[in-house]
Design a protein around this motif. Sequence first.
Motif, PDB file in Angstrom:
ATOM      1  N   THR A 197       0.842  -1.188   0.000  1.00  0.00           N
ATOM      2  CA  THR A 197       0.000   0.000   0.000  1.00  0.00           C
ATOM      3  C   THR A 197       0.880   1.241   0.000  1.00  0.00           C
ATOM      4  O   THR A 197       1.960   1.264   0.603  1.00  0.00           O
ATOM      5  N   TYR A 198       0.408   2.270  -0.694  1.00  0.00           N
ATOM      6  CA  TYR A 198       1.012   3.607  -0.634  1.00  0.00           C
ATOM      7  C   TYR A 198      -0.081   4.604  -0.951  1.00  0.00           C
ATOM      8  O   TYR A 198      -1.226   4.240  -1.243  1.00  0.00           O
ATOM      9  N   PHE A 199       0.228   5.898  -0.893  1.00  0.00           N
ATOM     10  CA  PHE A 199      -0.808   6.898  -1.120  1.00  0.00           C
ATOM     11  C   PHE A 199      -0.219   8.099  -1.847  1.00  0.00           C
ATOM     12  O   PHE A 199       0.996   8.294  -1.915  1.00  0.00           O
ATOM     13  N   GLY A 200      -1.116   8.895  -2.398  1.00  0.00           N
ATOM     14  CA  GLY A 200      -0.746  10.159  -3.013  1.00  0.00           C
ATOM     15  C   GLY A 200      -1.816  11.188  -2.701  1.00  0.00           C
ATOM     16  O   GLY A 200      -2.996  10.850  -2.529  1.00  0.00           O
ATOM     17  N   TYR A 201      -1.423  12.441  -2.609  1.00  0.00           N
ATOM     18  CA  TYR A 201      -2.379  13.509  -2.339  1.00  0.00           C
ATOM     19  C   TYR A 201      -3.098  13.921  -3.618  1.00  0.00           C
ATOM     20  O   TYR A 201      -2.514  13.876  -4.709  1.00  0.00           O
ATOM     21  N   LEU A 202      -4.343  14.349  -3.500  1.00  0.00           N
ATOM     22  CA  LEU A 202      -5.143  14.744  -4.651  1.00  0.00           C
ATOM     23  C   LEU A 202      -4.788  16.167  -5.084  1.00  0.00           C
ATOM     24  O   LEU A 202      -4.505  17.031  -4.248  1.00  0.00           O
ATOM     25  N   GLY A 203      -4.807  16.402  -6.395  1.00  0.00           N
ATOM     26  CA  GLY A 203      -4.604  17.751  -6.924  1.00  0.00           C
ATOM     27  C   GLY A 203      -3.182  18.244  -6.912  1.00  0.00           C
ATOM     28  O   GLY A 203      -2.940  19.443  -7.078  1.00  0.00           O
ATOM     29  N   THR A 204      -2.223  17.360  -6.739  1.00  0.00           N
ATOM     30  CA  THR A 204      -0.839  17.820  -6.586  1.00  0.00           C
ATOM     31  C   THR A 204      -0.192  18.214  -7.912  1.00  0.00           C
ATOM     32  O   THR A 204       0.730  19.026  -7.920  1.00  0.00           O
ATOM     33  N   THR A 205      -0.648  17.637  -9.040  1.00  0.00           N
ATOM     34  CA  THR A 205       0.000  17.949 -10.311  1.00  0.00           C
ATOM     35  C   THR A 205      -0.159  19.417 -10.659  1.00  0.00           C
ATOM     36  O   THR A 205       0.817  20.112 -10.982  1.00  0.00           O
ATOM     37  N   THR A 206      -1.386  19.921 -10.584  1.00  0.00           N
ATOM     38  CA  THR A 206      -1.628  21.333 -10.880  1.00  0.00           C
ATOM     39  C   THR A 206      -0.919  22.219  -9.873  1.00  0.00           C
ATOM     40  O   THR A 206      -0.275  23.221 -10.243  1.00  0.00           O
ATOM     41  N   ALA A 207      -1.000  21.856  -8.588  1.00  0.00           N
ATOM     42  CA  ALA A 207      -0.356  22.669  -7.556  1.00  0.00           C
ATOM     43  C   ALA A 207       1.151  22.720  -7.751  1.00  0.00           C
ATOM     44  O   ALA A 207       1.778  23.773  -7.593  1.00  0.00           O
ATOM     45  N   GLU A 231       0.336   0.562 -11.193  1.00  0.00           N
ATOM     46  CA  GLU A 231      -0.963   0.182 -10.639  1.00  0.00           C
ATOM     47  C   GLU A 231      -1.784  -0.628 -11.642  1.00  0.00           C
ATOM     48  O   GLU A 231      -2.533  -1.536 -11.246  1.00  0.00           O
ATOM     49  N   ALA A 232      -1.647  -0.311 -12.938  1.00  0.00           N
ATOM     50  CA  ALA A 232      -2.369  -1.081 -13.952  1.00  0.00           C
ATOM     51  C   ALA A 232      -1.891  -2.529 -13.993  1.00  0.00           C
ATOM     52  O   ALA A 232      -2.668  -3.446 -14.273  1.00  0.00           O
ATOM     53  N   MET A 233      -0.608  -2.755 -13.696  1.00  0.00           N
ATOM     54  CA  MET A 233      -0.048  -4.099 -13.723  1.00  0.00           C
ATOM     55  C   MET A 233      -0.358  -4.888 -12.448  1.00  0.00           C
ATOM     56  O   MET A 233      -0.634  -6.095 -12.509  1.00  0.00           O
ATOM     57  N   TYR A 234      -0.318  -4.228 -11.291  1.00  0.00           N
ATOM     58  CA  TYR A 234      -0.376  -4.959 -10.026  1.00  0.00           C
ATOM     59  C   TYR A 234      -1.515  -4.515  -9.106  1.00  0.00           C
ATOM     60  O   TYR A 234      -1.688  -5.095  -8.028  1.00  0.00           O
ATOM     61  N   GLY A 235      -2.274  -3.519  -9.513  1.00  0.00           N
ATOM     62  CA  GLY A 235      -3.248  -2.928  -8.613  1.00  0.00           C
ATOM     63  C   GLY A 235      -4.451  -3.811  -8.315  1.00  0.00           C
ATOM     64  O   GLY A 235      -4.960  -4.517  -9.190  1.00  0.00           O
ATOM     65  N   LEU A 236      -4.912  -3.753  -7.053  1.00  0.00           N
ATOM     66  CA  LEU A 236      -6.138  -4.416  -6.621  1.00  0.00           C
ATOM     67  C   LEU A 236      -7.272  -3.423  -6.424  1.00  0.00           C
ATOM     68  O   LEU A 236      -8.443  -3.808  -6.435  1.00  0.00           O
ATOM     69  N   GLY A 237      -6.943  -2.167  -6.201  1.00  0.00           N
ATOM     70  CA  GLY A 237      -7.978  -1.167  -5.972  1.00  0.00           C
ATOM     71  C   GLY A 237      -7.398   0.068  -5.320  1.00  0.00           C
ATOM     72  O   GLY A 237      -6.205   0.144  -5.016  1.00  0.00           O
ATOM     73  N   GLU A 238      -8.242   1.049  -5.126  1.00  0.00           N
ATOM     74  CA  GLU A 238      -7.830   2.304  -4.504  1.00  0.00           C
ATOM     75  C   GLU A 238      -8.969   2.844  -3.664  1.00  0.00           C
ATOM     76  O   GLU A 238     -10.127   2.467  -3.846  1.00  0.00           O
ATOM     77  N   ALA A 250      -5.406   6.187  -1.391  1.00  0.00           N
ATOM     78  CA  ALA A 250      -4.574   5.042  -1.023  1.00  0.00           C
ATOM     79  C   ALA A 250      -4.713   3.958  -2.082  1.00  0.00           C
ATOM     80  O   ALA A 250      -5.813   3.700  -2.582  1.00  0.00           O
ATOM     81  N   TYR A 251      -3.588   3.319  -2.420  1.00  0.00           N
ATOM     82  CA  TYR A 251      -3.548   2.289  -3.458  1.00  0.00           C
ATOM     83  C   TYR A 251      -3.145   0.964  -2.830  1.00  0.00           C
ATOM     84  O   TYR A 251      -2.251   0.916  -1.975  1.00  0.00           O
ATOM     85  N   LEU A 252      -3.780  -0.114  -3.285  1.00  0.00           N
ATOM     86  CA  LEU A 252      -3.466  -1.475  -2.849  1.00  0.00           C
ATOM     87  C   LEU A 252      -3.015  -2.271  -4.049  1.00  0.00           C
ATOM     88  O   LEU A 252      -3.716  -2.326  -5.070  1.00  0.00           O
ATOM     89  N   LEU A 253      -1.836  -2.908  -3.943  1.00  0.00           N
ATOM     90  CA  LEU A 253      -1.275  -3.687  -5.043  1.00  0.00           C
ATOM     91  C   LEU A 253      -0.824  -5.039  -4.518  1.00  0.00           C
ATOM     92  O   LEU A 253      -0.602  -5.218  -3.308  1.00  0.00           O
ATOM     93  N   ARG A 254      -0.681  -5.985  -5.438  1.00  0.00           N
ATOM     94  CA  ARG A 254      -0.259  -7.340  -5.047  1.00  0.00           C
ATOM     95  C   ARG A 254       0.843  -7.815  -5.975  1.00  0.00           C
ATOM     96  O   ARG A 254       0.760  -7.649  -7.187  1.00  0.00           O
ATOM     97  N   SER A 255       1.874  -8.429  -5.395  1.00  0.00           N
ATOM     98  CA  SER A 255       2.962  -8.960  -6.190  1.00  0.00           C
ATOM     99  C   SER A 255       2.515 -10.240  -6.903  1.00  0.00           C
ATOM    100  O   SER A 255       1.595 -10.915  -6.440  1.00  0.00           O
ATOM    101  N   PRO A 256       3.150 -10.598  -8.012  1.00  0.00           N
ATOM    102  CA  PRO A 256       2.738 -11.799  -8.753  1.00  0.00           C
ATOM    103  C   PRO A 256       2.957 -13.064  -7.926  1.00  0.00           C
ATOM    104  O   PRO A 256       3.855 -13.138  -7.100  1.00  0.00           O
ATOM    105  N   GLY A 257       2.100 -14.053  -8.164  1.00  0.00           N
ATOM    106  CA  GLY A 257       2.258 -15.349  -7.519  1.00  0.00           C
ATOM    107  C   GLY A 257       1.185 -15.617  -6.499  1.00  0.00           C
ATOM    108  O   GLY A 257       0.528 -14.692  -6.001  1.00  0.00           O
TER     109      GLY A 257
END
Length: 260
Positions: A197-207, A231-238, A250-257
């Motif tokens: 899991t990791y996260f990013g703040y919203l609206g940061t690109t424009t700011a 996230e497209a390769m390993y993501g489970l949801g956000e 917040a993003y949730l991802l899973r390693s292969p296997g």
Amino acid sequence: MTTEQLRPAPDSPPQQQSSRPSRYGGDRLLFLAEALRTFHDTGALAPSGPDLVNALVAPATSRPNRPISVLEVGAGTGVVTRRLARVLRPGDRLHVVEANPRFADRLREDPVLAARHPGVGLRLSACRVEDLPEATEGADQDGQGDRGSQAGWHGQDGAGRYDVIVSGLPFTNFEPALVRDILDLYLRLLTPGGELTYFGYLGTTTARTLASGPRRGARHRAVVRLLRRFEAMYGLGERTVWRNLPPARAYLLRSPGPYA
């Protein structure tokens, strides 16, 4: 780099000091001071709020019926660390990585971490995650790996691997090549089917573009594109967390296997 096992306080029963408002107020002040001093590495002006913390620790609460190994990277003043210490069970291991020496000192003194459940191992490494011995492939093959490790510390599937990784690193403050290296490292450190899991703040690109100019805005967008591909390769949801300062995803991802 320093790495150490943090021992529970011998005379403190578990979970007795779960709320210390004055101390947490001091944590917020410390976080703000360090953010103003080293914003590139801190990436925020306040610790994560409760809803974001719950989203980040979710993989540690939905788990197999066996001991697990958890890696937290970029712990700050420990809001996520304290939550992990509360949900982990005897036999579990928590490895906390924090490069900021002032934050690391605060973690060493934290009463909630000292009062964790008996049998939950806690290890603190005061360094960057890419400087861990585990980060170098084959570092432990000759027995010269991290001498701060306890028997049974490492994950169930190979040396230096983890069932769960929780990352608090401010990816959009970094260069794209460094972000790619860290993401690749996370995949190497996770057990098959392990979760990140990791996260990013919203609206940061424009700011970022408005505040820092087109060059840093372009770097920021390159990191965001890299994260979206990952996230497209390993993501489970956000999960979007509006009750946070600032709002975050917040993003949730899973390693292969398959997960054992």
